[in-house]
Design a protein around this motif. Structure first.
Motif, PDB file in Angstrom:
ATOM      1  N   LEU A  49      36.939 -29.456  57.409  1.00 58.86           N
ATOM      2  CA  LEU A  49      38.011 -30.123  56.676  1.00 58.86           C
ATOM      3  C   LEU A  49      38.560 -29.238  55.562  1.00 58.86           C
ATOM      4  O   LEU A  49      39.773 -29.244  55.291  1.00 58.86           O
ATOM      5  CB  LEU A  49      37.503 -31.446  56.092  1.00 58.86           C
ATOM      6  CG  LEU A  49      37.222 -32.556  57.104  1.00 58.86           C
ATOM      7  CD1 LEU A  49      36.546 -33.745  56.421  1.00 58.86           C
ATOM      8  CD2 LEU A  49      38.521 -33.009  57.779  1.00 58.86           C
ATOM      9  N   PHE A  50      37.688 -28.473  54.923  1.00 54.71           N
ATOM     10  CA  PHE A  50      38.165 -27.543  53.895  1.00 54.71           C
ATOM     11  C   PHE A  50      39.035 -26.449  54.506  1.00 54.71           C
ATOM     12  O   PHE A  50      40.026 -26.013  53.914  1.00 54.71           O
ATOM     13  CB  PHE A  50      36.989 -26.917  53.147  1.00 54.71           C
ATOM     14  CG  PHE A  50      36.442 -27.775  52.044  1.00 54.71           C
ATOM     15  CD1 PHE A  50      37.291 -28.428  51.166  1.00 54.71           C
ATOM     16  CD2 PHE A  50      35.070 -27.927  51.881  1.00 54.71           C
ATOM     17  CE1 PHE A  50      36.795 -29.220  50.141  1.00 54.71           C
ATOM     18  CE2 PHE A  50      34.566 -28.717  50.859  1.00 54.71           C
ATOM     19  CZ  PHE A  50      35.425 -29.359  49.986  1.00 54.71           C
ATOM     20  N   VAL A  51      38.660 -25.977  55.688  1.00 60.07           N
ATOM     21  CA  VAL A  51      39.482 -24.969  56.369  1.00 60.07           C
ATOM     22  C   VAL A  51      40.852 -25.549  56.703  1.00 60.07           C
ATOM     23  O   VAL A  51      41.891 -24.893  56.528  1.00 60.07           O
ATOM     24  CB  VAL A  51      38.779 -24.457  57.640  1.00 60.07           C
ATOM     25  CG1 VAL A  51      39.708 -23.558  58.442  1.00 60.07           C
ATOM     26  CG2 VAL A  51      37.506 -23.700  57.281  1.00 60.07           C
ATOM     27  N   PHE A  52      40.875 -26.803  57.181  1.00 58.89           N
ATOM     28  CA  PHE A  52      42.159 -27.459  57.439  1.00 58.89           C
ATOM     29  C   PHE A  52      42.976 -27.575  56.144  1.00 58.89           C
ATOM     30  O   PHE A  52      44.197 -27.395  56.150  1.00 58.89           O
ATOM     31  CB  PHE A  52      41.944 -28.846  58.055  1.00 58.89           C
ATOM     32  CG  PHE A  52      41.724 -28.825  59.535  1.00 58.89           C
ATOM     33  CD1 PHE A  52      42.674 -28.297  60.382  1.00 58.89           C
ATOM     34  CD2 PHE A  52      40.564 -29.342  60.092  1.00 58.89           C
ATOM     35  CE1 PHE A  52      42.485 -28.276  61.757  1.00 58.89           C
ATOM     36  CE2 PHE A  52      40.351 -29.329  61.461  1.00 58.89           C
ATOM     37  CZ  PHE A  52      41.323 -28.793  62.298  1.00 58.89           C
ATOM     38  N   SER A  53      42.303 -27.892  55.039  1.00 60.67           N
ATOM     39  CA  SER A  53      42.996 -27.988  53.754  1.00 60.67           C
ATOM     40  C   SER A  53      43.598 -26.647  53.362  1.00 60.67           C
ATOM     41  O   SER A  53      44.735 -26.581  52.859  1.00 60.67           O
ATOM     42  CB  SER A  53      42.023 -28.449  52.666  1.00 60.67           C
ATOM     43  OG  SER A  53      41.448 -29.697  52.978  1.00 60.67           O
ATOM     44  N   ALA A  54      42.850 -25.571  53.579  1.00 60.26           N
ATOM     45  CA  ALA A  54      43.372 -24.227  53.285  1.00 60.26           C
ATOM     46  C   ALA A  54      44.578 -23.910  54.160  1.00 60.26           C
ATOM     47  O   ALA A  54      45.534 -23.263  53.707  1.00 60.26           O
ATOM     48  CB  ALA A  54      42.272 -23.191  53.485  1.00 60.26           C
ATOM     49  N   MET A  55      44.546 -24.370  55.418  1.00 59.84           N
ATOM     50  CA  MET A  55      45.687 -24.156  56.308  1.00 59.84           C
ATOM     51  C   MET A  55      46.908 -24.916  55.806  1.00 59.84           C
ATOM     52  O   MET A  55      48.026 -24.375  55.786  1.00 59.84           O
ATOM     53  CB  MET A  55      45.317 -24.595  57.724  1.00 59.84           C
ATOM     54  CG  MET A  55      44.270 -23.733  58.387  1.00 59.84           C
ATOM     55  SD  MET A  55      43.618 -24.437  59.927  1.00 59.84           S
ATOM     56  CE  MET A  55      45.115 -24.549  60.904  1.00 59.84           C
ATOM     57  N   TRP A  56      46.702 -26.186  55.407  1.00 57.49           N
ATOM     58  CA  TRP A  56      47.814 -26.952  54.838  1.00 57.49           C
ATOM     59  C   TRP A  56      48.421 -26.213  53.646  1.00 57.49           C
ATOM     60  O   TRP A  56      49.651 -26.080  53.538  1.00 57.49           O
ATOM     61  CB  TRP A  56      47.327 -28.326  54.356  1.00 57.49           C
ATOM     62  CG  TRP A  56      46.990 -29.337  55.396  1.00 57.49           C
ATOM     63  CD1 TRP A  56      45.787 -29.974  55.553  1.00 57.49           C
ATOM     64  CD2 TRP A  56      47.850 -29.889  56.412  1.00 57.49           C
ATOM     65  NE1 TRP A  56      45.848 -30.873  56.596  1.00 57.49           N
ATOM     66  CE2 TRP A  56      47.100 -30.837  57.143  1.00 57.49           C
ATOM     67  CE3 TRP A  56      49.172 -29.655  56.774  1.00 57.49           C
ATOM     68  CZ2 TRP A  56      47.630 -31.549  58.205  1.00 57.49           C
ATOM     69  CZ3 TRP A  56      49.717 -30.365  57.837  1.00 57.49           C
ATOM     70  CH2 TRP A  56      48.937 -31.300  58.543  1.00 57.49           C
TER      71      TRP A  56
END
Length: 306
Positions: A155-162
């Motif tokens: 989820l943190f990786v997805f947040s970084a992508m956002w």
């Protein structure tokens, strides 16, 4: 106060807020505040504050453009929901590694995929360092716990992508700091709050009222409004590279502070990940001999005066 001193003052304010975001987001878990709730409270407060100001300034026309809406869905609703949810699964140190550590990398990839901005040698070196540190951290975590990569990390990786996509679009569209901040906060509230009220679970009666008030004030005012404005003002005075490099330290320092303050673990795997991702994100080798934007501007003015 000189422009450079002002820049460092703005950087200090931004660092305190960004570091506080990491600690208070993790504190939400201990206080029983759900990700759905803090996201709603954050945008509701910002909406209540900003809309009257925009009406008073007669500055509402920019909201009807597509750019603020798209930025709100990516850097507002998308980022907040994934980031706040991730803190419920992993300690604050994981946020420094998989969120803040990955943001420069995801920003570079977003720039390449969306606008074909090629990687320079510094970006490639950062990629190698980050991948090596993540590989070493995952190996050590698997030996310690039997799990190399958890849901919170994803989820943190997805947040970084956002946030990477958000940063690239913001830079490309050249919105002012005020319009970008206001547009994201207001459109996020308009879209998210009805969905939250009608369909999403609510646990506002479980936490202590004082905890809800403190978190709402911090995330709704400090994170959404103040940190955005101080970050942009720091960039104007110190340059994007130096400002970004210094501010990126805040979540890593917060991860270390979380060990005694929140009683969170700091294993060999986490230490390895923190050091590697910090080096990759900060790119310290670029500090030597690199002039910031203010210095270049002063030199240019001096040449013109001569």
């Amino acid at each position: 106060m000189t422009p450079r001193t002002q820049g460092y003052l703005y950087v200090l304010i931004t660092m305190l807020i960004w570091g506080g975001f990491t600690l208070t987001s993790r504190l939400n878990v201990k206080w029983g505040i759900e990700a759905w709730d803090i996201t709603a409270l954050r945008f509701a407060l910002a909406f209540v504050i900003l809309v009257p100001i925009l009406i008073y300034k007669k500055d509402l026309a920019f909201l009807w453009k597509k750019e603020p809406f798209i930025l709100a869905m990516i850097g507002g609703v998308g980022y907040c929901l994934t980031a706040y949810t991730a803190f419920h699964y992993v300690p604050a140190a994981h946020a420094a590694i998989f969120l803040n550590g990955f943001i420069p990398l995801c920003t570079a990839f977003a720039g390449f995929l969306i606008f074909k901005h090629a990687f320079d040698k510094h970006t490639w070196l950062s990629v190698i360092i980050m991948l090596a540190s993540i590989s070493a951290m995952s190996f050590l975590m698997y030996r310690e716990t039997g799990v190399a990569f958890g849901l919170g990390d994803l989820l943190f990786v997805f947040s970084a992508m956002w946030w990477g996509v958000f940063s690239v679009l913001l830079r490309q569209w050249k919105l002012s700091a005020w319009h970008a901040m206001s547009g994201v906060a207001i459109w996020s509230a308009i879209v998210y709050l009805p969905i939250y009220l009608l369909f999403l679970p609510k646990h506002l009666s479980e936490p202590e009222p004082i905890h809800l008030v403190l978190q709402t004030l911090f995330h709704g005012i400090c994170v959404v409004i103040i940190a955005t404005l101080t970050y942009v003002e720091a960039i104007k005075r110190l340059g994007a590279f130096k400002t970004g490099s210094i501010v990126t330290l805040a979540p890593f320092l917060a991860a270390v502070i979380a060990v005694p303050v929140l009683g969170e673990p700091l294993s060999l795997a986490i230490i390895c990940g923190l050091i590697g991702m910090a080096i990759g994100a900060l790119q310290p080798w670029r500090w030597f001999g690199r002039k910031d934007s203010l210095q270049k501007q002063l030199e240019q003015q001096k040449k013109q005066s001569n």
